[in-house]
Design an enzyme around this catalytic site. Structure first.
Site, PDB file in Angstrom:
ATOM      1  N   LYS A 144      44.137 -11.499 137.175  1.00 28.40           N
ATOM      2  CA  LYS A 144      43.605 -11.586 135.817  1.00 28.40           C
ATOM      3  C   LYS A 144      44.758 -11.902 134.862  1.00 28.40           C
ATOM      4  CE  LYS A 144      40.161  -8.669 133.539  1.00 28.40           C
ATOM      5  NZ  LYS A 144      39.755  -7.274 133.367  1.00 28.40           N
TER       6      LYS A 144
HETATM    7  C1  E4P Z   1      36.763  -6.625 131.604  1.00 30.23           C
HETATM    8  O1  E4P Z   1      37.294  -7.165 132.531  1.00 30.23           O
HETATM    9  C2  E4P Z   1      37.368  -5.545 130.828  1.00 30.23           C
HETATM   10  O2  E4P Z   1      38.095  -4.724 131.702  1.00 30.23           O
HETATM   11  C3  E4P Z   1      36.378  -4.663 130.132  1.00 30.23           C
HETATM   12  O3  E4P Z   1      35.049  -5.109 130.308  1.00 30.23           O
HETATM   13  C4  E4P Z   1      36.745  -4.308 128.744  1.00 30.23           C
HETATM   14  O4  E4P Z   1      35.756  -3.448 128.230  1.00 30.23           O
HETATM   15  P1  E4P Z   1      35.984  -2.585 126.901  1.00 30.23           P
HETATM   16  O5  E4P Z   1      35.925  -3.496 125.733  1.00 30.23           O
HETATM   17  O6  E4P Z   1      34.830  -1.620 126.906  1.00 30.23           O
HETATM   18  O7  E4P Z   1      37.316  -1.904 127.059  1.00 30.23           O
END
Ligand code: E4P
Length: 218
Positions: A85
């Protein structure tokens, strides 16, 4: 629509994987900070990837392309299920292209606009992660972003998968599915909220009460 669990918590991952409810995992540095405990991050990623038969997103923490690529290669070498990522920055998209050129799958994260998603696709992203809830938090329509990306990707036959992220409640999941997101990543709480309906509980209670009146074993 594929369902991923957005967590680094091993017990939650085992629970959902054992039930056959998930197709993969997403993590981020914040989730690691709260879920890794004493474990080394690499050890945790390997363990998650052993449990789940599907993509496991592991995020780089470097901010310059060469170190992102270096970290990404190390992460990808941990297990075949690992997807690297990277954030949606210029350095991140350069790293995305370089990692993709070596055959490593990349999830481009922190996407907040459809034109960002277009560039991520140009850089060869395997997944693009629009953050729905965080846009809602600032008064924009996060689901609208998923719809725009779907439209653009369909218009140009782009194969990057839309991974709806930062989903905060079942309605976000429903809307993502209706729009045609390829995947949605949910925190454990939202995953189990999807199961619940008051009429299911009432219905089951009534079935079991009626069965009792029969006074027989099955
Ligand atoms: C996605 O890959 C992220 O880890 C995640 O969905 C972020 O979510 P949040 O905005 O609730 O922290």
């Amino acid at each position: 629509m594929k369902i991923f669990l957005d967590t680094a918590d091993l017990s939650e991952i085992r629970r959902a994987a054992d039930a056959g409810l998930i197709d993969g995992i997403t993590t981020n540095p914040s989730l690691l900070a709260s879920g890794a405990g004493d474990r080394e991050p690499a050890e945790l990623f390997r363990e998650i990837a052993e449990i789940v038969d599907g993509p496991v997103s592991a995020e780089v923490v470097a901010t310059e392309t060469p170190t992102m690529v270096e970290e990404g290669k190390r992460l990808a070498a941990l297990h075949d299920n690992i997807v690297v990522k990277v954030p949606l920055t210029e350095a991140g998209l350069r790293a995305c292209r370089q990692l993709r050129d070596t055959g490593i799958r990349v999830n481009v994260t922190l996407c907040f606009s459809a034109v960002q998603a277009l560039l991520a696709a140009k850089a060869g992203a395997t997944f693009i992660s629009p953050f729905v809830g965080r846009l809602d938090d600032v008064g924009q329509d996060g689901i609208e972003l998923v719809a725009e990306i779907r439209e653009i990707y369909d218009e140009y036959g782009i194969e990057t998968e839309i991974l709806a992220a930062s989903l905060r409640h079942p309605k976000h999941v429903l809307q993502s599915a209706l729009i045609g997101a390829d995947c949605a990543t949910l925190p454990p709480k939202v995953l189990y909220q999807l199961l619940k309906h008051p009429l299911t509980d009432v219905g089951l209670e009534r079935f079991l009460a009626d069965w009792e009146t029969l006074g027989r074993d099955l």
